[in-house]
Design an enzyme around this catalytic site. Structure first.
Site, PDB file in Angstrom:
ATOM      1  N   GLU A   1     -26.150   6.261 -18.261  1.00 14.54           N
ATOM      2  CA  GLU A   1     -26.620   7.582 -18.690  1.00 14.54           C
ATOM      3  C   GLU A   1     -26.129   8.527 -17.609  1.00 14.54           C
ATOM      4  O   GLU A   1     -26.847   8.856 -16.669  1.00 14.54           O
ATOM      5  CB  GLU A   1     -28.146   7.597 -18.833  1.00 14.54           C
ATOM      6  CG  GLU A   1     -28.647   8.610 -19.856  1.00 14.54           C
ATOM      7  CD  GLU A   1     -28.633  10.048 -19.359  1.00 14.54           C
ATOM      8  OE1 GLU A   1     -27.565  10.522 -18.900  1.00 14.54           O
ATOM      9  OE2 GLU A   1     -29.678  10.694 -19.455  1.00 14.54           O
TER      10      GLU A   1
ATOM     11  N   GLU B   1     -20.991  15.315 -14.888  1.00 16.20           N
ATOM     12  CA  GLU B   1     -21.615  14.562 -13.797  1.00 16.20           C
ATOM     13  C   GLU B   1     -20.736  13.407 -13.312  1.00 16.20           C
ATOM     14  O   GLU B   1     -21.206  12.508 -12.617  1.00 16.20           O
ATOM     15  CB  GLU B   1     -22.983  14.029 -14.245  1.00 16.20           C
ATOM     16  CG  GLU B   1     -24.029  15.128 -14.394  1.00 16.20           C
ATOM     17  CD  GLU B   1     -25.406  14.595 -14.737  1.00 16.20           C
ATOM     18  OE1 GLU B   1     -25.571  13.367 -14.835  1.00 16.20           O
ATOM     19  OE2 GLU B   1     -26.327  15.410 -14.923  1.00 16.20           O
TER      20      GLU B   1
END
Length: 691
Positions: free
Chosen positions: A145, A154
């Site tokens: 995730e 990210e």
């Protein structure tokens, strides 16, 4: 406990302060403002991940293999615990943030799963495989995730690329299996106003005059960063869809992934003619190879019913601004190209060419060339383009300006000096304390042929000397006020400190605009925002109270909770009390030496959960004219409040959110204590719900 000294510019007083902080200060800030609570409370995300993990473990077991999991970015360890519960033989859970890795160990232990989960406190690219490594063998199920609103922001791509090369077996199972990025081309005056400065038309004694942006601003491709917002709060009337939704590209996470820059072009046939200005984008992820378990970020006009929307704040939707506005014609195809590097995405629109004429496009991220996008964020562009707001300043300036006015403006990158000049001020000075704001404002003044009529002073207020002002006294001091360092509404009280610093340069009968400000508050029930600070307790059957306690400890770190900034136009709420003015600040006087405060109670007049107190500033430009940074209207047709869209309001979450078990069922009022400390510029507050 060790203490460290931190240098920090105080946004309200303007002073650079050296503060003695606990060595864990940065860690507590990280935890307190993190998305962990939001993710743990995201039921749709958690259920879909659990379903996908069960299915992946079942497929591996059906082949007669042991299920060995690599969980990158484990956070609380939730996904690894799901995997073990689903029958995985062992999990290697990687978490680079040490406090989170420690928390994951405790959570895993509390749930009795330590024998099958190993927490590795490293970046995944540092994990080793082998007899003496972090993992004895490669994993055959990859769970991650690592996504943000833009999907790849990210660092998902570098992590996946490394994992496939070094940490997982070829042909491994992956949860999620794949992601798809969607785009829709739209025309939107409102969204375009977040990216470009529009001309401002002014009626003066000499006829109409127009404030125009600099040529560099007109041609600038803008900021390279995505604008992530809650697109579900943008009404359909605020944009026109020029194309249908298209899939721009997809990523299969079960195969080798590359972080190398690339681009994807899709031919679009416009469904109506218009000005292509903005690309709206979002993604979804399939948790299984068949695509039967899907988690989507699609906005309301794409979903079958409004009830299908799952609220979350850690994943939203993307607004991308095209480098320039492009006309499109219905039925006349255009090419939309999505470029990406390893961390970001940007778009370009081009006319369809024949395949022979298609040239290789250089993949370069757009860079601001005009400096405005470096100084002004997207809400600031919207604020400067707000015609109703500008009209209030024009009315106020017309009321106070005199032909012999010597005007000094104190605000960052403000257009007020131009308005004052066009309305007939004898002389106009503007204070710009940064080199970049000086450079930008020079370009704008030049574009409006005012370079000889407005003098820019590149100094802090306390450094001004009489010769900076041509040895004249200022008879009109103006400010919006707006300062780029401000986060909370009262941070713009820096104007008051600046006004006090230049007091010796003001005439005895100086006019200050705004003449005063007031702090307002209201108790509200949030539709969803409360979830970001709500303890989870149990998540999909796993005890995560340790995480709840970590967040609470960090929020209470200074022994008193703080308000936090949120743009409430994105987060619907209902008013439970009437708005209340709690503090006033008279800019006609200098900053007082003593604290000012107010205590009292506010009655809860409407039923609902008292989730928080919202605070905002209102500026009294004159005795009859004001501008607000907060409430516009108590309720719309759905009963929700309307908020000024260009400002963040302050939200103080109440105990109904942070400790619901301690709150009585029937509440009648809220007691408040709010004070302003002039020495520190802090607004200190406390609230208590009363039954």
């Amino acid at each position: 406990m060790m203490k460290v000294f931190c240098g920090r510019a105080n946004p309200t007083t303007g002073a650079v302060e050296w503060l003695e902080e606990d060595e864990n200060y940065d860690y507590h800030q990280e935890i307190a403002r993190s998305c962990y609570a939001d993710m743990l409370n995201d039921k749709d995300r958690n259920v879909k991940y659990f379903q996908g993990i069960r299915a992946a473990v079942s497929r591996v077991k059906a082949r007669g293999e042991k299920a060995v999991i690599l969980d990158i970015g484990t956070g609380t360890g939730l996904l690894s615990m799901m995997a073990v519960t689903a029958g995985a033989d062992f999990c290697y859970a990687v978490e680079v943030f040490k406090p989170m890795a420690n928390a994951a160990m405790k959570i895993v232990e509390k749930n009795g799963l330590s024998d099958k989960i190993k927490i590795i406190n490293k970046h995944s690219t540092e994990v080793t495989v082998g007899p003496d490594g972090d993992m004895p063998c490669r994993a055959n199920i990859l769970i991650t995730e690592l996504f943000d609103t833009e999907l790849i922001g990210e660092g998902a791509l570098p992590s996946y690329e490394h994992a496939h090369r070094h940490l997982v077996q070829e042909g491994c199972e992956a949860v999620p299996q794949r992601a798809r990025v969607y785009a829709q081309l739209v025309e939107s005056e409102r969204m375009w106003s977040w990216n470009k400065l529009f001309p401002i038309h002014i009626q003066t004694a000499d006829g109409e005059k127009t404030v125009v942006p600099s040529p560099e601003m007109e041609d600038c491709p803008g900021s390279p960063s995505v604008y992530d917002i809650q697109l579900n709060q943008v009404p359909f009337k605020d944009f026109t869809a020029l194309t249908d939704v298209v899939t721009m590209f997809s990523v299969d996470f079960s195969k080798q992934v590359s972080q190398a820059p690339t681009c994807f072009t899709v031919e679009l046939e416009p469904i109506r003619s218009g000005r292509a200005q903005v690309v709206l984008s979002w993604w979804d992820i399939d948790m299984d190879p068949e695509g039967s378990i899907t988690c989507t970020m699609a906005p309301y006009w794409v979903q079958e019913t409004y009830e299908d929307l799952s609220w979350r704040d850690h994943w939203m939707q993307c607004v991308y601004f095209l480098p320039k506005e492009e006309p499109v014609l219905q039925g006349q195809s255009v090419n939309l190209t999505a470029f990406r590097d390893d961390y970001s995405i940007w778009y370009k629109l081009q006319k369809v060419r024949s395949k022979e004429a298609t040239a290789e496009v250089a993949i370069e991220s757009p860079v601001c060339r005009c400096q405005a996008h470096l100084l002004w964020n997207r809400p600031r562009f919207g604020e400067l383009n707000d015609q109703a707001r500008t009209a209030q300043y024009l009315r106020a300036l017309k009321e106070v300006l005199k032909p012999n006015s010597v005007c000094l403006c104190i605000s960052d990158g403000s257009l007020l000096p131009i308005l004052a000049c066009y309305l007939g001020a004898e002389q106009v000075f503007t204070l710009e304390s940064s080199t970049i704001s000086c450079s930008l404002m020079k370009k704008i003044f030049n574009a409006n042929h005012l370079q000889d009529q407005i003098k820019i002073i590149e100094k802090h207020p306390e450094s001004i000397i009489s010769s900076d002002l041509g040895d004249k006294k200022v008879s009109l001091l103006v400010g919006e006020p707006f300062f780029s360092t401000s986060l909370l509404p009262w941070h713009n009280l820096y104007f008051w400190y600046a006004r006090s610093a230049v007091a010796s340069h003001l005439t005895s009968d100086v006019t200050i605009l705004p003449q005063s400000a007031s702090l307002h508050m209201m108790i509200v029930e949030f539709k969803d925002l409360w979830r970001i600070r709500s303890p989870c307790g149990t998540c999909e059957g796993f005890d995560v109270q340790i995480m709840d306690e970590m967040i609470k400890t960090s929020l209470d770190f200074r022994e008193s909770r703080e308000a936090e900034p949120h743009p409430l136009w994105e987060y619907p709420c209902k008013s439970l009390s009437d708005p209340l003015e709690v503090l006033t600040f008279d800019f006609r006087e200098t900053v007082p030496e003593r604290s000012v405060g107010k205590e009292g109670t506010v009655n809860l007049l409407r039923p609902g959960k008292s989730h928080g107190a919202v605070l905002w500033m209102e500026y009294n430009l004159t005795s009859t004219l004001s501008v607000s940074t907060g409430l516009v209207k108590l309720s719309d047709e759905k009963g929700y409040c309307q908020w000024v869209p260009h400002c963040k309001q302050a939200v103080y979450f109440l105990s109904t959110v942070s400790a619901p078990e301690t709150v009585a069922d029937h509440l009648s009022a809220a007691a408040y204590s709010i004070s302003f400390n002039p020495k520190t510029g802090d607004v200190i507050m406390d609230f208590k719900l009363l039954s």
